[in-house]
Design an enzyme around this catalytic site. Sequence first.
Site, PDB file in Angstrom:
ATOM      1  N   GLN A  74       3.039   0.112   2.769  1.00 25.43           N
ATOM      2  CA  GLN A  74       2.199  -0.185   1.593  1.00 25.43           C
ATOM      3  C   GLN A  74       0.807  -0.641   2.055  1.00 25.43           C
ATOM      4  OE1 GLN A  74       5.660  -1.773   1.428  1.00 25.43           O
ATOM      5  NE2 GLN A  74       6.087   0.336   0.922  1.00 25.43           N
TER       6      GLN A  74
ATOM      7  N   ASP B 159      -0.834   4.294   1.380  1.00 23.72           N
ATOM      8  CA  ASP B 159      -1.127   5.719   1.586  1.00 23.72           C
ATOM      9  C   ASP B 159      -2.453   5.944   2.316  1.00 23.72           C
ATOM     10  OD1 ASP B 159       1.168   6.252   0.009  1.00 23.72           O
ATOM     11  OD2 ASP B 159      -0.038   6.013  -1.799  1.00 23.72           O
TER      12      ASP B 159
ATOM     13  N   GLY C 139       6.302   6.031   2.533  1.00 21.64           N
ATOM     14  CA  GLY C 139       6.414   7.418   3.005  1.00 21.64           C
ATOM     15  C   GLY C 139       5.322   7.637   4.023  1.00 21.64           C
ATOM     16  N   HIS C 140       5.670   7.552   5.298  1.00 24.76           N
ATOM     17  CA  HIS C 140       4.658   7.698   6.341  1.00 24.76           C
ATOM     18  C   HIS C 140       4.691   9.126   6.872  1.00 24.76           C
ATOM     19  CE1 HIS C 140       4.378   3.087   7.101  1.00 24.76           C
ATOM     20  NE2 HIS C 140       3.947   3.468   5.936  1.00 24.76           N
TER      21      HIS C 140
ATOM     22  N   LYS D  55      -1.389   5.371   7.545  1.00 27.20           N
ATOM     23  CA  LYS D  55      -0.844   4.496   8.604  1.00 27.20           C
ATOM     24  C   LYS D  55       0.106   5.258   9.519  1.00 27.20           C
ATOM     25  CE  LYS D  55       0.680   1.637   5.491  1.00 27.20           C
ATOM     26  NZ  LYS D  55       0.064   2.192   4.287  1.00 27.20           N
TER      27      LYS D  55
HETATM   28  P1  IMP Z   1       8.004  -0.813  -5.353  1.00 25.33           P
HETATM   29  O1  IMP Z   1       7.558  -1.162  -3.981  1.00 25.33           O
HETATM   30  O2  IMP Z   1       8.849   0.434  -5.419  1.00 25.33           O
HETATM   31  O3  IMP Z   1       8.621  -1.963  -6.077  1.00 25.33           O
HETATM   32  O4  IMP Z   1       6.692  -0.446  -6.210  1.00 25.33           O
HETATM   33  C1  IMP Z   1       5.698  -1.404  -6.552  1.00 25.33           C
HETATM   34  C2  IMP Z   1       4.300  -0.791  -6.510  1.00 25.33           C
HETATM   35  O5  IMP Z   1       3.964  -0.477  -5.174  1.00 25.33           O
HETATM   36  C3  IMP Z   1       4.167   0.513  -7.303  1.00 25.33           C
HETATM   37  O6  IMP Z   1       2.871   0.592  -7.836  1.00 25.33           O
HETATM   38  C4  IMP Z   1       4.324   1.580  -6.229  1.00 25.33           C
HETATM   39  O7  IMP Z   1       3.701   2.789  -6.589  1.00 25.33           O
HETATM   40  C5  IMP Z   1       3.619   0.903  -5.068  1.00 25.33           C
HETATM   41  N1  IMP Z   1       4.101   1.363  -3.764  1.00 25.33           N
HETATM   42  C6  IMP Z   1       5.252   1.044  -3.157  1.00 25.33           C
HETATM   43  N2  IMP Z   1       5.340   1.630  -1.954  1.00 25.33           N
HETATM   44  C7  IMP Z   1       4.211   2.327  -1.789  1.00 25.33           C
HETATM   45  C8  IMP Z   1       3.687   3.114  -0.710  1.00 25.33           C
HETATM   46  O8  IMP Z   1       4.299   3.280   0.349  1.00 25.33           O
HETATM   47  N3  IMP Z   1       2.460   3.672  -0.919  1.00 25.33           N
HETATM   48  C9  IMP Z   1       1.749   3.462  -2.054  1.00 25.33           C
HETATM   49  N4  IMP Z   1       2.187   2.729  -3.078  1.00 25.33           N
HETATM   50  C10 IMP Z   1       3.401   2.149  -2.944  1.00 25.33           C
END
Ligand code: IMP
Length: 430
Positions: free
Chosen positions: A225, A14, A41-42, A17
């Site tokens: 991420q 977040d 979520g970009h 990017k």
């Molecule tokens: P997952 O990727 O859904 O398995 O989540 C694993 C961890 O990564 C959790 O803490 C999510 O909140 C975090 N996470 C996954 N995708 C994002 C992102 O795009 N932005 C911020 N945190 C993320």
Amino acid sequence: MPNSLTIVGVQWGDEGKGKVTDLLAHDASLVVRYQGGANAGHTVVVEGRKVVLHQVPSGILNPEAFCVVGPAVVVDPDTLLDEMDTLDLAGINVSPDRLAISRQATVVLPYHKRLDTLREAARGAGRIGTTGRGIGPAYEDLFGRTGVRLADLCDADRLFARLDALLPERNAVLKFLGGESMDRNSIALPALALGARLKPFLRDTGEVVARHMAEGRNVLFESAQGTLLDVLHGTWPFVTSSLTVAPAAFALSGVGVPAHGGVLGITKAYTTRVGSGPFPTEDTGEYGEWLRQKGGEFGATTGRPRRCGHLDLPALRYALRVNGVTALALTKMDVLSGLSSVPVCTGWRFGDTVIDIATPDLFSAPGLQPILEDWPGWAAPLDGATDMADLPVEARGYVERLESTLGVPIQLVSTGSGRESTVVRSDPWA
Ligand code: IMP
């Protein structure tokens, strides 16, 4: 002059990017999303219109750039097609002459999402706080060599055979976790229909990337991420299930390491994190709440409130190292306006020892005390500033002090959500 630039988040995701990719895609001939899935979520704001992209590269908003979804992205075909339809309706061309999706990409299927949710519930207080998009279970299938790939959605016999081989075991786990089992046809039939729609986009995307690179054209690699969520280098086990770091971009996209590649690390002017896990500079009080409200710190995918806190220099130095960052973009500077001073964490204290660069195990080490220094704040809003000279002297000081402390040039400073609200101190492509 780099002809490849990798955009990587150097915090917990977040960082902005989407906005930076959209801005730099203007000079790119190709934009490649190399990992993650619909958990990302970009957010991109163009002419006041907000677009949130989960799987399509943020470069799609530049009509001149070709976009690739690479083989290490886990693709949820349903939400990908929805996203493509939404873009189409908004007048953005997403035809196969603008977008290629890897035939090898792993498919996120309904049982992945069900497993994700049930596993989280089973973890209780130890839950990771996943997005519930089935990301972990889909990557387990990939690395367990049992999953379904996008190409399989175009071949009914192969899809049936793959599902017949894997479903009995997945159903046993679903049952063990208290969930309902799934039958082959309820998964396969809708998946085949989605596969038929995606077929024209499916390609060997490695060949596309290699060709653009060989021709010396500008290729932008877009990560999702952030570094501290990387499955290997992040704050494991509170991470996502993919390699997010910049050097992975090439291996995951199916090309060699380019001779002249830039790595642009993206960091907010403060820190946020969604989900569970260590966050040494988190502020759970009034200041954290102020940042959340002022910065609109709510998840673009799940709407969850983000945890907020101070900029963490030891964590940033670690992220610069693992990515080989060559320059930084500093985002959300405008959010800090209105503070008389800005607390910044300059080191981590463990008793008598002070650490200035983090290692992954130290994030959750007992006794960690962040050392906070007050840097001069500024009152005036920065909204929309495009020149360093338009920033209050203290805001300029913040950027310059950060740059000299970290030893990396800060090329972009973002002063608002729109593409145009950016100070370009030097061109990352130059
Ligand atoms: P997952 O990727 O859904 O398995 O989540 C694993 C961890 O990564 C959790 O803490 C999510 O909140 C975090 N996470 C996954 N995708 C994002 C992102 O795009 N932005 C911020 N945190 C993320």
